[in-house]
Design an enzyme around this catalytic site. Structure first.
Site, short mmCIF file in Angstrom:
data_model
loop_
_atom_site.label_atom_id
_atom_site.label_comp_id
_atom_site.label_asym_id
_atom_site.label_seq_id
_atom_site.Cartn_x
_atom_site.Cartn_y
_atom_site.Cartn_z
N CYS A 90 0.85 -1.19 0.00
CA CYS A 90 0.00 0.00 0.00
C CYS A 90 0.89 1.25 0.00
O CYS A 90 1.87 1.32 0.74
CB CYS A 90 -0.89 -0.01 1.24
SG CYS A 90 -2.01 1.41 1.28
N CYS A 146 0.57 4.52 6.98
CA CYS A 146 -0.04 4.35 8.32
C CYS A 146 0.94 3.56 9.21
O CYS A 146 1.27 2.41 8.89
CB CYS A 146 -1.37 3.62 8.20
SG CYS A 146 -2.44 4.32 6.91
N CYS A 200 0.47 -0.18 10.30
CA CYS A 200 -0.04 -1.15 9.34
C CYS A 200 1.06 -1.95 8.63
O CYS A 200 1.91 -1.38 7.94
CB CYS A 200 -0.90 -0.43 8.29
SG CYS A 200 -1.63 -1.59 7.14
N CYS A 205 -17.01 -8.44 5.11
CA CYS A 205 -16.25 -7.22 4.83
C CYS A 205 -15.02 -7.56 3.99
O CYS A 205 -14.32 -8.54 4.29
CB CYS A 205 -15.78 -6.58 6.13
SG CYS A 205 -17.14 -6.34 7.30
N CYS A 264 -19.65 -5.17 3.00
CA CYS A 264 -18.89 -3.98 3.44
C CYS A 264 -17.56 -4.01 2.71
O CYS A 264 -17.00 -5.09 2.48
CB CYS A 264 -18.68 -4.06 4.95
SG CYS A 264 -17.64 -2.71 5.58
N CYS A 286 -19.07 2.75 8.23
CA CYS A 286 -18.36 2.05 9.30
C CYS A 286 -17.09 2.86 9.53
O CYS A 286 -16.26 2.98 8.61
CB CYS A 286 -18.04 0.63 8.83
SG CYS A 286 -16.94 -0.26 9.93
N ARG A 342 -17.97 -1.91 17.59
CA ARG A 342 -17.31 -3.20 17.32
C ARG A 342 -16.00 -3.33 18.08
O ARG A 342 -15.12 -2.48 17.99
CB ARG A 342 -17.05 -3.35 15.82
CG ARG A 342 -16.37 -4.69 15.52
CD ARG A 342 -16.21 -4.94 14.04
NE ARG A 342 -17.47 -4.86 13.37
CZ ARG A 342 -17.66 -4.23 12.21
NH1 ARG A 342 -16.67 -3.62 11.61
NH2 ARG A 342 -18.85 -4.20 11.66
S1 SF4 Z 1 -4.20 1.03 6.92
FE1 SF4 Z 1 -2.67 -0.11 5.73
S2 SF4 Z 1 -3.78 -0.80 3.94
FE2 SF4 Z 1 -5.00 0.83 4.85
S3 SF4 Z 1 -4.33 2.70 3.86
FE3 SF4 Z 1 -3.06 2.51 5.68
S4 SF4 Z 1 -1.24 1.43 4.98
FE4 SF4 Z 1 -2.79 1.14 3.41
#
Ligand code: SF4
Length: 350
Positions: free
Chosen positions: A57, A61, A64, A101, A132, A192, A264
Site C-alpha cells: 500500500c 499508516c 499497518c 467485509c 462492506c 463504518c 465493534r
Molecule cells: S491502513 Fe494499511 S492498507 Fe489501509 S491505507 Fe493505511 S497502509 Fe494502506
C-alpha cells in the site's frame, strides 16, 4: 436520562472527559443502560473480514503491516479472484456471519479494479450477506457505482484525533478521510468508521477521536474500536501498551455517545483475556469480527469465540433481528409523532 436521550452530534470535550473520568462502575452502568435502551443486550453482530488485496500500500499508516513503507513478514497478494472471495463468503455465512467485509490495501481503487469489486459485491450480496468494503479514498463517481452494485457499508476509519493524526499518517490528511466519509454517505451507503487505541496517543486524543466520530451526522452505523496490534517491522512495534481498562472505558464512552451504533470490538481481541472481552460487551460493544484473520493480523479462532459466547450467554445477531429493530424504531418514532399530534390537538382544544 441519558439512556433515552436522542443521538447528539455536539458533544464537547469537557463532557467526554467527564464521562471518561467517572468511577468505572458508574461509567459501565450508564453505558449498559444506554445499550439496553437501544439493543438486545445479549446479541452480538458478527462480521467476517477478508483481505482481497494484500500489501504494497502506498500509504504510510504507522500501525499497518500492509504499508509499502515498512518491511514486515507480510506476503503481498494481488486482487483475489471473484470465485475465491465468494467461496470465503459462503464459508463465513456457514460459520454464522451476517456481514462480509472485504478490504483492499489501496490509496484509492483504480477503475479497472472497481469493475471487479463491483462484481464481488453483487455475488456476495446474492448469498444473503450484508456487504462492506474498505478500499481507501473514493470519489463521488466511485461511491455511486459501489452503492449501485449493492454495497451496504463502506469502512473508512478516522484512526485517531485530528491532533495526533500527523504522528501516524503523513500521506493523506484528516480532511481527506472526512471527505471520503461524506462522499460515501452521500451515495447512500452506511458508514463504518472508528479508530485505533494504544498507538501512543494521550487520553485527550481518545476523547477527541470519539468527538469526531460523534460529529458525523448521522453517526456511523458501525464504530470499530481497535486495540493496536503491534506488528514487528512497523514503526509502532514497541509503543507502550494501553491499559485494557482504559480501552474498556473508551468502549463505554463510545456506547453512550453513539447510542444507536454498533460498537465493534475489533482488532486486538486475540491479545485480550476473556474477562477483558466480557467487560467490553458489558460496556456496550455489540459487534465483533469472527474468523481466523483480521485482514492480516490473527484473530481468535471461531471456536474460541463460540465458547466465549456460550459462557456469556451471548448469541449472534441475525439480519432479521436488525431489520425488526429498525422497524421497531420506526414504529416508536411514529408513535411519538402520533402522541405529539394528539397532545397538540388537546392543547388547541383548551
Ligand atoms: S491502513 Fe494499511 S492498507 Fe489501509 S491505507 Fe493505511 S497502509 Fe494502506
Amino acid at each position: 436520562m441519558i439512556a433515552t436521550a436522542a443521538p447528539r452530534n455536539d458533544w464537547t470535550l469537557e463532557e467526554i472527559n467527564a464521562l471518561f473520568a467517572l468511577p468505572f462502575n458508574d461509567l459501565l452502568f450508564q453505558a449498559q443502560q444506554v445499550h439496553r435502551a437501544h439493543f438486545d443486550p445479549n446479541a452480538v453482530q458478527v462480521s467476517t473480514l477478508l483481505s482481497i488485496k494484500t500489501g504494497a500500500c502506498p500509504e504510510d499508516c504507522k500501525y499497518c503491516p500492509q504499508s509499502g513503507h515498512y518491511t514486515t513478514q507480510l506476503e503481498k497478494e494481488k486482487l483475489l479472484e471473484i470465485e475465491k472471495v465468494v467461496e470465503q463468503a459462503q464459508a463465513a455465512k456457514q460459520a454464522g456471519a451476517s456481514r462480509f467485509c472485504m478490504g483492499a490495501a489501496w490509496r484509492s481503487p483504480r477503475d479497472k479494479d472497481l469493475l471487479v469489486v463491483e462484481e464481488m459485491v453483487r455475488q456476495v450480496k446474492a448469498l444473503g450477506l450484508e456487504t462492506c468494503m474498505t478500499l481507501g479514498m473514493v470519489n463521488d463517481q466511485q461511491a455511486t457505482r459501489l452503492a449501485a452494485a449493492g454495497l451496504d457499508y463502506y469502512n473508512h476509519n478516522l484512526d485517531t484525533s485530528p491532533d495526533y493524526y500527523g504522528e501516524i499518517i503523513t500521506t493523506r490528511t484528516y480532511s481527506d478521510r472526512l471527505e471520503t466519509l461524506a462522499t460515501v454517505r452521500e451515495a447512500g451507503m452506511k458508514v463504518c468508521s472508528g479508530g485505533i487505541l494504544g498507538m501512543g496517543e494521550g487520553a485527550q486524543d481518545r476523547s477527541a477521536l470519539l468527538q469526531q466520530l460523534a460529529k458525523l451526522s448521522p453517526h456511523p452505523e458501525s464504530v470499530p474500536i481497535n486495540m493496536l496490534v503491534k506488528v514487528p517491522g512497523t514503526p509502532l512495534e514497541n509503543v507502550e501498551d494501553l491499559d485494557p481498562l482504559e480501552f474498556i472505558r473508551a468502549i463505554a464512552v463510545a456506547r453512550i455517545m453513539m447510542p444507536q451504533s454498533h460498537v465493534r470490538l475489533s482488532a486486538g481481541r486475540e491479545q485480550m483475556s476473556e474477562s477483558t472481552q466480557a467487560l467490553a460487551f458489558l460496556a456496550g460493544a455489540n459487534s465483533i469480527f469472527y474468523g481466523d484473520k483480521l485482514l492480516t493480523t490473527s484473530n481468535p479462532q471461531a471456536d474460541r469465540d463460540r465458547a466465549l459466547f456460550a459462557k456469556l450467554g451471548l448469541h449472534p445477531e441475525t439480519r432479521e433481528t436488525c431489520e425488526s429493530e429498525a422497524a421497531q424504531s420506526e414504529r416508536l418514532a411514529q408513535q411519538q409523532l402520533n402522541q405529539r399530534a394528539a397532545e397538540l390537538a388537546v392543547d388547541a382544544s383548551v
